[in-house]
Design an enzyme around this catalytic site. Sequence first.
Site, short mmCIF file in Angstrom:
data_model
loop_
_atom_site.label_atom_id
_atom_site.label_comp_id
_atom_site.label_asym_id
_atom_site.label_seq_id
_atom_site.Cartn_x
_atom_site.Cartn_y
_atom_site.Cartn_z
CE LYS A 27 -0.27 81.94 -114.80
NZ LYS A 27 -1.08 82.67 -115.77
CG HIS A 52 2.56 78.76 -117.82
ND1 HIS A 52 2.81 78.31 -116.54
CD2 HIS A 52 1.25 79.12 -117.82
CE1 HIS A 52 1.69 78.39 -115.82
NE2 HIS A 52 0.73 78.86 -116.58
P1 GDP Z 1 1.03 82.78 -118.78
O1 GDP Z 1 -0.04 81.77 -119.01
O2 GDP Z 1 0.72 83.68 -117.63
O3 GDP Z 1 2.41 82.18 -118.65
O4 GDP Z 1 1.06 83.72 -120.07
P2 GDP Z 1 0.97 83.22 -121.60
O5 GDP Z 1 2.28 82.66 -122.00
O6 GDP Z 1 -0.24 82.40 -121.81
O7 GDP Z 1 0.66 84.59 -122.33
C1 GDP Z 1 1.54 85.65 -122.28
C2 GDP Z 1 1.95 86.00 -123.72
O8 GDP Z 1 2.55 87.26 -123.73
C3 GDP Z 1 3.00 85.05 -124.29
O9 GDP Z 1 2.83 84.96 -125.68
C4 GDP Z 1 4.32 85.75 -123.95
O10 GDP Z 1 5.37 85.42 -124.85
C5 GDP Z 1 3.92 87.19 -124.13
N1 GDP Z 1 4.61 88.13 -123.23
C6 GDP Z 1 4.94 87.98 -121.93
N2 GDP Z 1 5.46 89.12 -121.43
C7 GDP Z 1 5.45 90.00 -122.45
C8 GDP Z 1 5.84 91.37 -122.57
O11 GDP Z 1 6.27 92.01 -121.62
N3 GDP Z 1 5.67 91.97 -123.78
C9 GDP Z 1 5.16 91.29 -124.86
N4 GDP Z 1 5.02 91.95 -126.00
N5 GDP Z 1 4.79 90.01 -124.78
C10 GDP Z 1 4.92 89.37 -123.60
P1 IMO Z 2 -2.64 80.00 -117.80
O1 IMO Z 2 -1.91 79.22 -116.74
C1 IMO Z 2 -6.40 81.62 -119.26
C2 IMO Z 2 -10.01 79.31 -118.41
C3 IMO Z 2 -10.72 78.72 -119.60
C4 IMO Z 2 -12.15 78.75 -119.11
C5 IMO Z 2 -12.01 78.44 -117.62
C6 IMO Z 2 -12.25 76.97 -117.27
O2 IMO Z 2 -2.04 79.88 -119.15
O3 IMO Z 2 -2.84 81.41 -117.37
P2 IMO Z 2 -10.81 74.76 -117.64
O4 IMO Z 2 -10.33 74.09 -118.89
O5 IMO Z 2 -9.73 75.13 -116.69
O6 IMO Z 2 -11.91 73.99 -116.97
O7 IMO Z 2 -11.50 76.13 -118.15
O8 IMO Z 2 -10.68 78.78 -117.27
N1 IMO Z 2 -8.57 78.95 -118.28
C7 IMO Z 2 -7.57 79.79 -118.59
N2 IMO Z 2 -7.60 81.03 -119.11
N3 IMO Z 2 -5.22 81.06 -118.91
C8 IMO Z 2 -5.19 79.82 -118.38
O9 IMO Z 2 -4.06 79.26 -117.90
C9 IMO Z 2 -6.40 79.11 -118.22
N4 IMO Z 2 -6.71 77.89 -117.75
C10 IMO Z 2 -8.06 77.81 -117.78
O10 IMO Z 2 -10.53 79.49 -120.75
O11 IMO Z 2 -12.65 80.05 -119.19
MG MG Z 3 -1.28 81.11 -120.55
#
Ligand code: GDP
Ligand code: IMO
Ligand code: MG
Length: 429
Positions: A27, A52
């Site tokens: 996201k 994120h």
């Molecule tokens: P969010 O919580 O939804 O914002 O996602 P996160 O940042 O926790 O996890 C997504 C991971 O995938 C991060 O390490 C990003 O840098 C990486 N990422 C996002 N889009 C891509 C993609 O299209 N390809 C690859 N290889 N990595 C990606």
């Molecule tokens: P983003 O925004 C993935 C999961 C935790 C746990 C459950 C409850 O980066 O996608 P909490 O601490 O919220 O009470 O935990 O929710 N969890 C996530 N898993 N991405 C997240 O955020 C999360 N935020 C909470 O791992 O299973």
């Molecule tokens: Mg995340």
Amino acid sequence: MSIFPAPPDPRRPVDIAVGIQWGDEGKGRIVDLLARDYAIVARFGGGDNAGHSIEVGETKLALHIVPSGVLVERTKLLIGAGTVVSLRGLVDELDTLVKLGVDTSRVVVSARAHIVFPYHAALDRLLEKQRGGAAIGTTGRGIGPAYVDRVGRLGITFGDLAKPEVLATKIRQALLARAPLFAGAEGVPREEDIVGETLTLAERIVPHVVDDVALLHDAIARGERILAEGAQGTMLDVTYGTYPFVTSSHTVAGGACIGLGIGPTTVGRVLGVAKAYCTRVGSGPFPSELSDERGERLRAQGREFGVTTGRPRRCGWYDAVAARYAAQLNGLDGLAITKLDVLSGFGRLGIVTGYRRADGTPCGVEGLADPGLQVEVEEHPGWDVEIRDVRRIADLPAAARAFLDRLAQVTGVPVLAVSVGPERSALAV
Ligand code: GDP
Ligand code: IMO
Ligand code: MG
């Protein structure tokens, strides 16, 4: 950049981006890319349980509470009324951004947002310990207990930070209410320490506190556009997710209306963000999980380790049953599919298109948590070429296009953009 096919309707100035799986869909990376078309990017729920990631050139950021539009100059960043925020976490994140040369005066917090105190985190960990084998696997950040305090009317808001005498009394009351739970527990934060730290941190934060309803609605009146950034994912929603293995907030698009104080008629478009496969951190049902070497390969190739806790993420195929449910819950207009590049060279790929109960009868998402649930996996040919430099969906290998077409078909929502790398520019439309 806009990835929506039609121009925005000026009467509907709010667009929403939400995760449609179990979080970590990418996201942050998608919101960073969209942000330049909006005056305000606003988080509407969750807290620093979120992580994120965004990458722009040499800059790599892991944001927990500041909205992912922060690397786009001039965009205002609102931490909305629906969030719960740790003061220490926020100050640390602002410090990191200042070091990167970011103008943090653009970051504002709703006076209605609730504060997550160290006693919430202590309680979160204590409750998890008590749950034993049934632990949720929370992030331990105190998110659940802070939301419990909000509905229990014991919470303390960012608006309270400007009133030190009220603050101390409210902290005392909240701790008193918790005393029986904390009895005998170790590492319980002391009242004097909490009050002292809060007053110190308040000096840094009070200048960022705003009347968010006025801010958003004045912007709307000026004809400005707003992007609501979801945290977590649809399947972690407190009501519609895999309860009780969920977070404590409304992660679905409807949560943006409540979490930002906007009416449904202001919402224009809703974008669902999904990985080309699926991951989940923490416990709870995950029908498409691959508990074999393929799951390990997905984790290794996709670098699937949590941004917030560093925990390895469980990995599996794209789950179209859950995705269709998410499309309904969020009213999706389109999908941004991320991490397609991770599947290059993987060999044959799967999409979960149906569930069957242990006795073999087909079922929908209502059976998701059933013991012994079986999944129907549709196999697809993979592709071997590297796709990170591809910028047009039409230029992707035929097998990748066929895979995306099928994802769109089984989800019932068009694919509007495909992310092929973590960096801002790595997007095919
Ligand atoms: P969010 O919580 O939804 O914002 O996602 P996160 O940042 O926790 O996890 C997504 C991971 O995938 C991060 O390490 C990003 O840098 C990486 N990422 C996002 N889009 C891509 C993609 O299209 N390809 C690859 N290889 N990595 C990606
Ligand atoms: P983003 O925004 C993935 C999961 C935790 C746990 C459950 C409850 O980066 O996608 P909490 O601490 O919220 O009470 O935990 O929710 N969890 C996530 N898993 N991405 C997240 O955020 C999360 N935020 C909470 O791992 O299973
Ligand atoms: Mg995340």
